[in-house]
Motif scaffolding. Structure first.
Motif, PDB file in Angstrom:
ATOM      1  N   LEU A 115      17.434 143.574  62.445  1.00 22.38           N
ATOM      2  CA  LEU A 115      16.984 142.210  62.805  1.00 22.38           C
ATOM      3  C   LEU A 115      16.563 141.387  61.591  1.00 22.38           C
ATOM      4  O   LEU A 115      16.808 140.179  61.529  1.00 22.38           O
ATOM      5  CB  LEU A 115      15.778 142.296  63.749  1.00 22.38           C
ATOM      6  N   TYR A 116      15.895 142.044  60.630  1.00 18.99           N
ATOM      7  CA  TYR A 116      15.335 141.331  59.458  1.00 18.99           C
ATOM      8  C   TYR A 116      15.716 142.074  58.177  1.00 18.99           C
ATOM      9  O   TYR A 116      14.835 142.618  57.486  1.00 18.99           O
ATOM     10  CB  TYR A 116      13.809 141.258  59.557  1.00 18.99           C
ATOM     11  N   CYS A 129       2.472 145.379  47.858  1.00 16.81           N
ATOM     12  CA  CYS A 129       2.152 143.941  47.933  1.00 16.81           C
ATOM     13  C   CYS A 129       2.885 143.229  49.070  1.00 16.81           C
ATOM     14  O   CYS A 129       2.523 142.103  49.430  1.00 16.81           O
ATOM     15  CB  CYS A 129       2.502 143.241  46.626  1.00 16.81           C
ATOM     16  N   TYR A 130       3.929 143.842  49.614  1.00 16.92           N
ATOM     17  CA  TYR A 130       4.719 143.160  50.657  1.00 16.92           C
ATOM     18  C   TYR A 130       3.853 142.872  51.885  1.00 16.92           C
ATOM     19  O   TYR A 130       3.204 143.768  52.434  1.00 16.92           O
ATOM     20  CB  TYR A 130       5.911 144.041  51.087  1.00 16.92           C
ATOM     21  N   ARG A 131       3.903 141.590  52.304  1.00 17.20           N
ATOM     22  CA  ARG A 131       3.158 141.203  53.512  1.00 17.20           C
ATOM     23  C   ARG A 131       4.155 140.892  54.626  1.00 17.20           C
ATOM     24  O   ARG A 131       5.052 140.053  54.464  1.00 17.20           O
ATOM     25  CB  ARG A 131       2.309 139.967  53.219  1.00 17.20           C
ATOM     26  N   TYR A 132       4.025 141.567  55.766  1.00 19.01           N
ATOM     27  CA  TYR A 132       4.892 141.262  56.910  1.00 19.01           C
ATOM     28  C   TYR A 132       4.683 139.797  57.303  1.00 19.01           C
ATOM     29  O   TYR A 132       3.529 139.337  57.339  1.00 19.01           O
ATOM     30  CB  TYR A 132       4.495 142.106  58.128  1.00 19.01           C
ATOM     31  N   PRO A 133       5.754 139.040  57.628  1.00 19.31           N
ATOM     32  CA  PRO A 133       5.539 137.679  58.129  1.00 19.31           C
ATOM     33  C   PRO A 133       4.610 137.727  59.339  1.00 19.31           C
ATOM     34  O   PRO A 133       4.815 138.532  60.251  1.00 19.31           O
ATOM     35  CB  PRO A 133       6.947 137.208  58.514  1.00 19.31           C
ATOM     36  N   LYS A 134       3.582 136.923  59.308  1.00 21.42           N
ATOM     37  CA  LYS A 134       2.518 136.890  60.338  1.00 21.42           C
ATOM     38  C   LYS A 134       1.737 138.204  60.404  1.00 21.42           C
ATOM     39  O   LYS A 134       1.117 138.511  61.425  1.00 21.42           O
ATOM     40  CB  LYS A 134       3.079 136.540  61.716  1.00 21.42           C
ATOM     41  N   GLY A 135       1.801 138.979  59.341  1.00 18.61           N
ATOM     42  CA  GLY A 135       1.086 140.258  59.347  1.00 18.61           C
ATOM     43  C   GLY A 135       0.360 140.484  58.030  1.00 18.61           C
ATOM     44  O   GLY A 135      -0.068 139.536  57.379  1.00 18.61           O
ATOM     45  N   SER A 192       1.780 144.414  61.567  1.00 22.50           N
ATOM     46  CA  SER A 192       3.173 144.307  61.129  1.00 22.50           C
ATOM     47  C   SER A 192       3.844 143.014  61.636  1.00 22.50           C
ATOM     48  O   SER A 192       5.073 142.890  61.573  1.00 22.50           O
ATOM     49  CB  SER A 192       3.957 145.560  61.511  1.00 22.50           C
ATOM     50  N   GLY A 193       3.054 142.056  62.099  1.00 19.06           N
ATOM     51  CA  GLY A 193       3.541 140.706  62.414  1.00 19.06           C
ATOM     52  C   GLY A 193       4.794 140.700  63.259  1.00 19.06           C
ATOM     53  O   GLY A 193       4.835 141.309  64.341  1.00 19.06           O
ATOM     54  N   ILE A 194       5.853 140.036  62.741  1.00 22.74           N
ATOM     55  CA  ILE A 194       7.093 139.898  63.524  1.00 22.74           C
ATOM     56  C   ILE A 194       7.774 141.250  63.776  1.00 22.74           C
ATOM     57  O   ILE A 194       8.673 141.342  64.611  1.00 22.74           O
ATOM     58  CB  ILE A 194       8.101 138.921  62.843  1.00 22.74           C
ATOM     59  N   CYS A 195       7.351 142.282  63.050  1.00 26.35           N
ATOM     60  CA  CYS A 195       7.982 143.612  63.216  1.00 26.35           C
ATOM     61  C   CYS A 195       7.222 144.505  64.196  1.00 26.35           C
ATOM     62  O   CYS A 195       7.649 145.638  64.468  1.00 26.35           O
ATOM     63  CB  CYS A 195       8.107 144.306  61.868  1.00 26.35           C
ATOM     64  N   ASP A 196       6.112 144.005  64.714  1.00 25.92           N
ATOM     65  CA  ASP A 196       5.285 144.811  65.609  1.00 25.92           C
ATOM     66  C   ASP A 196       6.092 145.282  66.829  1.00 25.92           C
ATOM     67  O   ASP A 196       6.848 144.497  67.422  1.00 25.92           O
ATOM     68  CB  ASP A 196       4.083 143.975  66.076  1.00 25.92           C
ATOM     69  N   GLY A 197       5.951 146.548  67.168  1.00 19.68           N
ATOM     70  CA  GLY A 197       6.611 147.087  68.365  1.00 19.68           C
ATOM     71  C   GLY A 197       8.074 147.451  68.145  1.00 19.68           C
ATOM     72  O   GLY A 197       8.783 147.777  69.097  1.00 19.68           O
ATOM     73  N   LYS A 198       8.524 147.405  66.886  1.00 19.19           N
ATOM     74  CA  LYS A 198       9.940 147.716  66.609  1.00 19.19           C
ATOM     75  C   LYS A 198      10.059 149.043  65.847  1.00 19.19           C
ATOM     76  O   LYS A 198       9.096 149.496  65.232  1.00 19.19           O
ATOM     77  CB  LYS A 198      10.554 146.593  65.776  1.00 19.19           C
ATOM     78  N   THR A 199      11.251 149.624  65.893  1.00 18.51           N
ATOM     79  CA  THR A 199      11.513 150.811  65.072  1.00 18.51           C
ATOM     80  C   THR A 199      11.994 150.325  63.696  1.00 18.51           C
ATOM     81  O   THR A 199      12.393 149.162  63.550  1.00 18.51           O
ATOM     82  CB  THR A 199      12.614 151.697  65.686  1.00 18.51           C
ATOM     83  N   TYR A 200      11.980 151.231  62.683  1.00 16.14           N
ATOM     84  CA  TYR A 200      12.460 150.823  61.361  1.00 16.14           C
ATOM     85  C   TYR A 200      13.941 150.451  61.421  1.00 16.14           C
ATOM     86  O   TYR A 200      14.381 149.545  60.715  1.00 16.14           O
ATOM     87  CB  TYR A 200      12.197 151.918  60.318  1.00 16.14           C
ATOM     88  N   ASP A 201      14.723 151.118  62.284  1.00 19.83           N
ATOM     89  CA  ASP A 201      16.149 150.765  62.414  1.00 19.83           C
ATOM     90  C   ASP A 201      16.297 149.356  62.981  1.00 19.83           C
ATOM     91  O   ASP A 201      17.146 148.576  62.534  1.00 19.83           O
ATOM     92  CB  ASP A 201      16.880 151.765  63.332  1.00 19.83           C
TER      93      ASP A 201
END
Ligand code: G3H
Length: 196
Positions: free
Chosen positions: A94-95, A108-114, A80-89
């Protein structure tokens, strides 16, 4: 000649990140998760089964009672790239743009850096082709997004629906693959819910 093979799929037991509602990471199992590892082993105690895990702590810990198992990084959870370790909220605040983009086309959505679901389908395809060619019964302990993708190798699902398949924790998906002359003729699915 008929030759049936069973492939069992399950997510890891409950992890510390599951409790905190965080995605990604490499957290350990909770007490509930450890309990699942025990009942899962007991379920298979009298069967001959080859066990596969990802290379992340939570799946390896779920396999802890099985004397033999192999770990494959190809089975690791979607990155999950930049979202790793975060909650959906947290991701939403943040993004917000990323959050919305994912809602529009989750497959098809690709997480940035993920990665995207499409990426993980490509990542697991060689592994699954090998699994489907084998005549051994197998248990694959993996992760929610990976399990959704593996499920789609057995049961046809439109790509856009695949990322929304309901895959609860502490549930075993049993796919019986009915083969004739090495061709897959049919796949039957049974589910076993463990009450933990
Ligand atoms: O990223 C962690 C999840 O297991 C995948 O869930 O694709 O529904 O966000 P999601």
């Amino acid at each position: 000649m008929t030759n049936n093979v069973i492939i069992y799929l399950t997510r890891h037991g409950e992890s510390e990140y599951n409790v905190l509602k965080k995605i990604g990471g490499n957290s350990n199992l909770t007490e509930n998760g450890i309990h699942y590892s025990k009942v899962l082993y007991e379920y298979f105690q009298n069967d001959k089964i080859d066990v596969y895990t990802s290379s992340l702590n939570r799946t390896i810990q779920t396999s802890q009672y099985f004397p033999e198992k192999r770990s494959y990084p190809q089975l690791n959870e979607i990155k999950s790239g930049i979202c790793d370790g975060k909650t959906y909220d947290e991701i939403k605040s943040l993004y917000p743009e990323e959050y919305e983009k994912r809602k529009i086309n989750k497959y098809c959505y690709r997480y940035p850096k993920g990665e995207s679901y499409e990426d993980i389908k490509n990542r697991v395809t060689p592994f699954m082709e090998e699994m489907l060619g084998s005549s051994e019964n197998r248990l694959i302990i993996c992760h929610q997004a990976i399990l959704r993708v593996l499920y789609s190798f057995f049961i046809k699902i439109p790509e856009q629906e695949l990322p929304y398949l309901e895959i609860p924790l502490h549930t075993l998906f049993k796919f019986t693959i009915i083969k004739e002359a090495n061709e897959i003729k049919n796949v039957e699915l049974d589910k076993h819910y463990f009450s933990i």
